[in-house]
Scaffold this active site. Sequence first.
Site, PDB file in Angstrom:
ATOM      1  CG  ASP A  27     -39.035  15.495  59.440  1.00  0.00           C
ATOM      2  OD1 ASP A  27     -39.225  14.824  60.476  1.00  0.00           O
ATOM      3  OD2 ASP A  27     -38.587  16.655  59.458  1.00  0.00           O
ATOM      4  CG  HIS A  44     -42.355   6.427  64.264  1.00  0.00           C
ATOM      5  ND1 HIS A  44     -41.852   7.417  63.458  1.00  0.00           N
ATOM      6  CD2 HIS A  44     -41.889   6.693  65.515  1.00  0.00           C
ATOM      7  CE1 HIS A  44     -41.096   8.238  64.182  1.00  0.00           C
ATOM      8  NE2 HIS A  44     -41.114   7.825  65.432  1.00  0.00           N
ATOM      9  CG  LEU A 138     -38.360   0.481  42.942  1.00  0.00           C
ATOM     10  CD1 LEU A 138     -38.075   1.871  42.338  1.00  0.00           C
ATOM     11  CD2 LEU A 138     -39.639   0.567  43.784  1.00  0.00           C
TER      12      LEU A 138
HETATM   13  C1  FPP Z   1     -39.005  11.228  61.033  1.00  0.00           C
HETATM   14  O1  FPP Z   1     -40.156  11.740  61.650  1.00  0.00           O
HETATM   15  C2  FPP Z   1     -39.174   9.809  60.817  1.00  0.00           C
HETATM   16  C3  FPP Z   1     -38.384   8.846  61.339  1.00  0.00           C
HETATM   17  C4  FPP Z   1     -37.216   9.136  62.193  1.00  0.00           C
HETATM   18  C5  FPP Z   1     -38.670   7.412  61.135  1.00  0.00           C
HETATM   19  C6  FPP Z   1     -39.154   7.026  59.779  1.00  0.00           C
HETATM   20  C7  FPP Z   1     -39.899   5.771  59.902  1.00  0.00           C
HETATM   21  C8  FPP Z   1     -41.017   5.444  59.212  1.00  0.00           C
HETATM   22  C9  FPP Z   1     -41.560   6.259  58.135  1.00  0.00           C
HETATM   23  C10 FPP Z   1     -41.813   4.245  59.558  1.00  0.00           C
HETATM   24  C11 FPP Z   1     -41.233   2.911  59.315  1.00  0.00           C
HETATM   25  C12 FPP Z   1     -40.399   2.759  58.085  1.00  0.00           C
HETATM   26  C13 FPP Z   1     -40.304   1.638  57.373  1.00  0.00           C
HETATM   27  C14 FPP Z   1     -39.334   1.560  56.280  1.00  0.00           C
HETATM   28  C15 FPP Z   1     -41.152   0.472  57.600  1.00  0.00           C
HETATM   29  P1  FPP Z   1     -40.048  12.363  63.100  1.00  0.00           P
HETATM   30  O2  FPP Z   1     -40.415  11.328  64.076  1.00  0.00           O
HETATM   31  O3  FPP Z   1     -38.715  12.985  63.295  1.00  0.00           O
HETATM   32  O4  FPP Z   1     -41.170  13.453  63.013  1.00  0.00           O
HETATM   33  P2  FPP Z   1     -41.208  14.851  63.761  1.00  0.00           P
HETATM   34  O5  FPP Z   1     -40.179  15.729  63.095  1.00  0.00           O
HETATM   35  O6  FPP Z   1     -42.588  15.301  63.479  1.00  0.00           O
HETATM   36  O7  FPP Z   1     -40.928  14.604  65.212  1.00  0.00           O
END
Ligand code: FPP
Length: 247
Positions: A27, A44, A138
């Site tokens: 997050d 992201h 893993l």
């Molecule tokens: C939450 O942060 C994150 C996500 C919903 C997406 C997770 C994706 C990645 C880490 C990148 C790509 C992943 C892979 C496996 C290649 P948020 O956007 O909700 O953050 P915020 O709470 O600050 O808005």
Amino acid sequence: MGVLETAPLSGRDDRPGAPLHVAIIMDGNGRWATARGLPRTEGHRRGADAVRRTVEAACRLRLGTLTLYAFSSDNWKRPADEVSTLMRLFRHYLRAETAGCVKNDIRLSIVGRRDRLPRAVRVAIAAAERATASCRRLTLRLAVDYSARTTILRAAALAKPAELDDPASFRACLARAQHDPAPVPDVDLLVRTGGEKRLSDFLLWECAYAELVFTDRMWPDFGEEDLERALADFHQRERRFGRVLSV
Ligand code: FPP
């Protein structure tokens, strides 16, 4: 040490030295980007770099299973351009990392629903899973279009009567419901980055006895030291699984 023995509860593997299952709610990508005047999608992209660093660290730290929450079923409610950036990132990650996973003996497995994913992502998932199917060092599980509650409901609907007898038998139904090739051990340690303290419908069954670590680190800044710190915290905990360990 007086130990009150009980029957095994589920899929947990609490033998000393058993490879750990760590799960991470990644997050903070959006806030990381916004704080720098960048679009959320850039958060992201940088989050994908943190995924690479964390997988390398997981190998070095000899974890058995790493499950990363990449896209919840509720994330479909996000703006269309953010959703399509995430789908492109997943496809790119799978294509770019599969060869490295084979080389490093990492088995890739994508858990969650598949029917709503773009075809190109489904094709990349099938290729990555096929290429890494015999890898053993893993197990890297990416949860995409994942909802724990939906998985549990689907698992119950698919279950044969004998599989509902106890939590250990039910693990096979969970595996079928979320496209896991085989049942996975329970989560030992759940980490959530980004400062929030909630589970957000992630691995509710598998986390029955997980130790929880919450960190303010935003996911794009997460790295090996953070994982080591979370594991050090985990190793300080006394895991009792409902038993009395010492009197
Ligand atoms: C939450 O942060 C994150 C996500 C919903 C997406 C997770 C994706 C990645 C880490 C990148 C790509 C992943 C892979 C496996 C290649 P948020 O956007 O909700 O953050 P915020 O709470 O600050 O808005």
